[in-house]
Design a protein around this motif. Structure first.
Motif, PDB file in Angstrom:
ATOM      1  N   THR A 227     -46.886  12.735 -54.772  1.00 55.81           N
ATOM      2  CA  THR A 227     -47.550  13.550 -53.467  1.00 55.81           C
ATOM      3  C   THR A 227     -46.375  14.294 -52.276  1.00 55.81           C
ATOM      4  OG1 THR A 227     -47.475  11.308 -52.490  1.00 55.81           O
ATOM      5  CG2 THR A 227     -49.192  11.213 -54.000  1.00 55.81           C
ATOM      6  N   GLY A 228     -45.217  13.515 -52.642  1.00 51.64           N
ATOM      7  CA  GLY A 228     -44.938  14.324 -51.506  1.00 51.64           C
ATOM      8  C   GLY A 228     -45.022  13.491 -50.524  1.00 51.64           C
ATOM      9  N   SER A 229     -45.767  12.082 -49.914  1.00 50.15           N
ATOM     10  CA  SER A 229     -45.891  11.950 -48.642  1.00 50.15           C
ATOM     11  C   SER A 229     -44.956  10.826 -47.897  1.00 50.15           C
ATOM     12  CB  SER A 229     -47.110  10.724 -48.352  1.00 50.15           C
ATOM     13  OG  SER A 229     -47.138   9.695 -48.390  1.00 50.15           O
ATOM     14  N   SER A 230     -43.852  10.615 -47.283  1.00 49.68           N
ATOM     15  CA  SER A 230     -43.325  10.120 -46.178  1.00 49.68           C
ATOM     16  C   SER A 230     -43.488   8.614 -46.426  1.00 49.68           C
ATOM     17  CB  SER A 230     -42.842  10.294 -45.074  1.00 49.68           C
ATOM     18  OG  SER A 230     -42.731  12.199 -44.977  1.00 49.68           O
ATOM     19  N   GLU A 231     -45.054   8.259 -45.929  1.00 53.52           N
ATOM     20  CA  GLU A 231     -45.033   6.999 -45.805  1.00 53.52           C
ATOM     21  C   GLU A 231     -45.057   6.642 -47.220  1.00 53.52           C
ATOM     22  OE1 GLU A 231     -49.371   4.321 -44.308  1.00 53.52           O
ATOM     23  OE2 GLU A 231     -48.997   6.811 -44.118  1.00 53.52           O
ATOM     24  N   VAL A 232     -45.933   6.823 -48.111  1.00 52.91           N
ATOM     25  CA  VAL A 232     -46.152   6.446 -50.092  1.00 52.91           C
ATOM     26  C   VAL A 232     -44.373   6.405 -50.205  1.00 52.91           C
ATOM     27  CG1 VAL A 232     -46.489   7.129 -52.166  1.00 52.91           C
ATOM     28  CG2 VAL A 232     -48.234   7.343 -50.074  1.00 52.91           C
ATOM     29  N   LEU A 233     -43.596   6.989 -49.759  1.00 49.85           N
ATOM     30  CA  LEU A 233     -41.956   7.181 -50.496  1.00 49.85           C
ATOM     31  C   LEU A 233     -41.582   5.511 -49.206  1.00 49.85           C
ATOM     32  CD1 LEU A 233     -41.136  11.001 -50.277  1.00 49.85           C
ATOM     33  CD2 LEU A 233     -41.184   9.171 -52.672  1.00 49.85           C
ATOM     34  N   SER A 234     -41.641   5.752 -48.753  1.00 51.50           N
ATOM     35  CA  SER A 234     -41.519   4.687 -47.978  1.00 51.50           C
ATOM     36  C   SER A 234     -41.517   3.219 -48.273  1.00 51.50           C
ATOM     37  CB  SER A 234     -41.607   4.576 -46.697  1.00 51.50           C
ATOM     38  OG  SER A 234     -40.810   5.519 -46.156  1.00 51.50           O
ATOM     39  N   ASN A 235     -42.762   3.042 -48.477  1.00 52.71           N
ATOM     40  CA  ASN A 235     -43.542   1.979 -49.491  1.00 52.71           C
ATOM     41  C   ASN A 235     -42.721   1.545 -51.133  1.00 52.71           C
ATOM     42  OD1 ASN A 235     -45.455  -0.304 -48.839  1.00 52.71           O
ATOM     43  ND2 ASN A 235     -46.596   0.644 -50.238  1.00 52.71           N
ATOM     44  N   SER A 236     -43.062   2.833 -51.421  1.00 51.81           N
ATOM     45  CA  SER A 236     -42.714   2.867 -52.935  1.00 51.81           C
ATOM     46  C   SER A 236     -41.192   1.943 -53.046  1.00 51.81           C
ATOM     47  CB  SER A 236     -42.375   4.812 -53.564  1.00 51.81           C
ATOM     48  OG  SER A 236     -42.809   4.893 -53.478  1.00 51.81           O
ATOM     49  N   VAL A 237     -40.266   2.519 -52.211  1.00 51.48           N
ATOM     50  CA  VAL A 237     -39.368   1.657 -52.361  1.00 51.48           C
ATOM     51  C   VAL A 237     -38.463   0.320 -52.231  1.00 51.48           C
ATOM     52  CG1 VAL A 237     -36.319   2.140 -51.093  1.00 51.48           C
ATOM     53  CG2 VAL A 237     -37.837   3.842 -51.591  1.00 51.48           C
ATOM     54  N   ARG A 238     -40.061   0.121 -50.957  1.00 49.87           N
ATOM     55  CA  ARG A 238     -40.431  -1.219 -51.298  1.00 49.87           C
ATOM     56  C   ARG A 238     -40.615  -1.744 -52.900  1.00 49.87           C
ATOM     57  NH1 ARG A 238     -43.415  -2.007 -46.450  1.00 49.87           N
ATOM     58  NH2 ARG A 238     -42.455  -1.306 -44.313  1.00 49.87           N
ATOM     59  N   LYS A 239     -41.257  -1.803 -53.605  1.00 47.88           N
ATOM     60  CA  LYS A 239     -41.668  -2.414 -54.125  1.00 47.88           C
ATOM     61  C   LYS A 239     -40.575  -1.646 -55.766  1.00 47.88           C
ATOM     62  CE  LYS A 239     -45.129  -3.316 -54.981  1.00 47.88           C
ATOM     63  NZ  LYS A 239     -46.100  -4.297 -54.828  1.00 47.88           N
ATOM     64  N   LEU A 240     -39.628  -1.511 -55.547  1.00 46.79           N
ATOM     65  CA  LEU A 240     -38.810  -1.469 -56.816  1.00 46.79           C
ATOM     66  C   LEU A 240     -38.652  -3.046 -57.082  1.00 46.79           C
ATOM     67  CD1 LEU A 240     -36.753   2.008 -55.548  1.00 46.79           C
ATOM     68  CD2 LEU A 240     -38.168   2.186 -57.846  1.00 46.79           C
ATOM     69  N   SER A 241     -37.884  -2.843 -58.618  1.00 45.95           N
ATOM     70  CA  SER A 241     -37.509  -3.707 -58.772  1.00 45.95           C
ATOM     71  C   SER A 241     -35.886  -3.798 -58.721  1.00 45.95           C
ATOM     72  CB  SER A 241     -37.862  -4.323 -60.795  1.00 45.95           C
ATOM     73  OG  SER A 241     -36.802  -3.068 -61.396  1.00 45.95           O
ATOM     74  N   GLY A 244     -34.497  -0.525 -60.554  1.00 45.75           N
ATOM     75  CA  GLY A 244     -35.923  -0.265 -60.299  1.00 45.75           C
ATOM     76  C   GLY A 244     -35.336   1.394 -59.851  1.00 45.75           C
ATOM     77  N   ARG A 245     -36.521   2.893 -60.060  1.00 46.14           N
ATOM     78  CA  ARG A 245     -35.747   4.087 -60.092  1.00 46.14           C
ATOM     79  C   ARG A 245     -36.975   4.534 -59.331  1.00 46.14           C
ATOM     80  NH1 ARG A 245     -35.297   1.377 -65.022  1.00 46.14           N
ATOM     81  NH2 ARG A 245     -35.034   3.063 -66.223  1.00 46.14           N
ATOM     82  N   LEU A 246     -37.431   5.099 -57.905  1.00 46.96           N
ATOM     83  CA  LEU A 246     -38.220   6.328 -57.639  1.00 46.96           C
ATOM     84  C   LEU A 246     -37.446   7.636 -57.572  1.00 46.96           C
ATOM     85  CD1 LEU A 246     -40.090   6.389 -55.585  1.00 46.96           C
ATOM     86  CD2 LEU A 246     -38.574   6.167 -53.887  1.00 46.96           C
ATOM     87  N   ILE A 247     -38.941   8.181 -58.471  1.00 43.98           N
ATOM     88  CA  ILE A 247     -38.567   9.305 -58.943  1.00 43.98           C
ATOM     89  C   ILE A 247     -39.455  10.696 -57.664  1.00 43.98           C
ATOM     90  CG2 ILE A 247     -38.556  11.193 -60.596  1.00 43.98           C
ATOM     91  CD1 ILE A 247     -36.615   8.974 -61.125  1.00 43.98           C
ATOM     92  N   LEU A 248     -38.487  11.141 -56.982  1.00 46.49           N
ATOM     93  CA  LEU A 248     -39.856  12.314 -56.615  1.00 46.49           C
ATOM     94  C   LEU A 248     -40.373  13.914 -57.364  1.00 46.49           C
ATOM     95  CD1 LEU A 248     -38.650   9.981 -54.166  1.00 46.49           C
ATOM     96  CD2 LEU A 248     -38.062  12.592 -53.273  1.00 46.49           C
ATOM     97  N   VAL A 249     -41.404  13.671 -57.571  1.00 41.84           N
ATOM     98  CA  VAL A 249     -41.385  15.141 -58.172  1.00 41.84           C
ATOM     99  C   VAL A 249     -42.528  15.699 -56.934  1.00 41.84           C
ATOM    100  CG1 VAL A 249     -43.389  15.885 -60.004  1.00 41.84           C
ATOM    101  CG2 VAL A 249     -42.344  14.156 -60.304  1.00 41.84           C
ATOM    102  N   GLY A 250     -43.688  15.272 -56.299  1.00 43.93           N
ATOM    103  CA  GLY A 250     -43.794  15.778 -54.591  1.00 43.93           C
ATOM    104  C   GLY A 250     -42.939  16.315 -53.693  1.00 43.93           C
ATOM    105  N   GLN A 251     -43.037  17.163 -53.279  1.00 43.86           N
ATOM    106  CA  GLN A 251     -42.204  17.917 -52.445  1.00 43.86           C
ATOM    107  C   GLN A 251     -42.674  17.485 -51.018  1.00 43.86           C
ATOM    108  OE1 GLN A 251     -40.339  21.921 -52.253  1.00 43.86           O
ATOM    109  NE2 GLN A 251     -39.908  21.670 -54.915  1.00 43.86           N
ATOM    110  N   PRO A 252     -41.644  16.772 -50.051  1.00 50.57           N
ATOM    111  CA  PRO A 252     -42.159  16.530 -48.857  1.00 50.57           C
ATOM    112  C   PRO A 252     -42.202  17.743 -48.367  1.00 50.57           C
ATOM    113  CG  PRO A 252     -40.727  14.312 -48.980  1.00 50.57           C
ATOM    114  CD  PRO A 252     -40.814  15.866 -50.721  1.00 50.57           C
TER     115      PRO A 252
END
Length: 337
Positions: A227-241, A244-252
């Motif tokens: 999605t590239g959403s800033s809010e979604v990305l911030s929340n995703s970091v919180r959910k990592l094990s 965990g690895r967070l991969i950005l496909v959608g560009q902010p």
């Protein structure tokens, strides 16, 4: 020839009569059969790609076509070859930028465009495929499918038993879900605020579906955001094990940032990772033949990924549908009968 042209930022594309110019060294003329529609083109229409100074220009970066003629130095394709048209650099010459004629003026173009009946393409943006390869498969091998499978196969180091969440179940997101299921992820979670995407995500291999990442109550090993959403990305970091690895496909959007809350948690477990991807590190010359082999063996099914098709004259209707989030991959028929 007929082509869809971006003439002004945040305005619908115009169907224009565009003329071809002579091929330069390393260029290939392709009769475009079919093109995919990518969310990145919405950013292009909005001017987020730094493209405003190059208007008017042609668009599209994934497609299937037939080679009509070749310029000097071209060795990887011949007249009559069926080709995948892709934005990632493949084999052959990196040519100069193509030129076209519009309203008696010369305009420049990207190294590959697919919203036009004929396209002048840099040799390294086309890859020959067997003549019986379905055009629809070829089109999404230009970006959506190769990006998704490349991320799963080349970049995330997916291990047996790991969980993976895909945020945004559009064209690329559905391919990511499908790729994760082929690769053997233990739990595949589709996330999309549009509940209509649930059946598509499940059909492509998701075990669970939620409209919000917080609705899933466990930590996740791999999160891939489209999605590239800033809010979604911030929340995703919180959910990592812990690993965990967070991969950005959608560009902010340009100028946007996202916040990492309590950043010391990045050092939890074996260490977390945040990474932006560029097309899944796809090597078209090597990866496209492998994926076609998977398809021919019955191990790659694209029927649930492609949801809609339009003719070139109706491309703005296709973009309107893309904006709603109610589609998977959308295809544009150019010269396909």
């Amino acid at each position: 020839m007929k082509a869809a042209v971006l003439e002004a930022i945040n305005k619908p594309l115009k169907i224009r009569d565009v003329g071809l110019t002579s091929l330069k060294t390393g260029q290939v003329l392709v009769k475009v059969l079919i093109s995919g529609l990518c969310g990145a083109q919405l950013q292009e229409i909005k001017g987020f790609k730094g493209n405003e100074k190059f208007l008017p220009h042609l668009m599209g970066h994934e497609g299937c076509g037939i080679v009509e003629s070749v310029g000097l130095g071209v060795t990887t394709v011949e007249i009559g070859d069926k080709v995948v048209m892709h934005w990632r650099q493949g084999s052959g010459i990196e040519s100069d930028f193509p030129n076209y004629e519009l309203n008696n003026k010369i305009i420049s173009s990207g190294k590959v465009t697919t919203f036009n009946e004929y396209s002048i393409v840099s040799e390294n943006r086309v890859t020959k495929v067997p003549s019986n390869t379905p055009p629809e498969l070829c089109a999404i091998l230009g970006c959506a499918l190769t990006t998704a499978l490349g991320i799963i196969d080349n970049e995330i180091n997916l291990k047996f038993g790991e969980s993976i969440a895909i945020i945004g179940c559009g064209g690329v997101g559905l391919n990511l879900i499908y790729g994760a299921s082929i690769k053997g992820a233990s739990e595949i979670i589709g996330i999309d605020n549009n509940i209509e995407k649930k059946s598509l995500a499940i059909d492509c291999g998701a075990n669970k579906f939620f409209q919000d990442l917080d609705d899933y109550d466990k930590k996740i090993d791999i999160i891939i955001d489209t999605t590239g959403s800033s809010e979604v990305l911030s929340n995703s970091v919180r959910k990592l094990s812990g690993n965990g690895r967070l991969i950005l496909v959608g560009q902010p959007q340009p100028g946007k940032s996202f916040e990492i809350f309590d950043a010391v948690k990045l050092f939890a477990g074996s260490g977390q990772m945040i990474k932006a991807t560029q097309g899944g590190k796809t090597n078209p010359a090597e990866d496209i033949p492998r994926y076609i082999n998977l398809y021919n063996l019955g191990k790659l099914n694209i029927s649930n990924i492609i949801t809609n098709s339009f003719n070139l004259d109706n491309i703005n209707e296709a973009f309107d549908l893309l904006k709603t989030g109610n589609a998977g991959r959308i295809l544009i028929n150019i010269n396909k009968t």
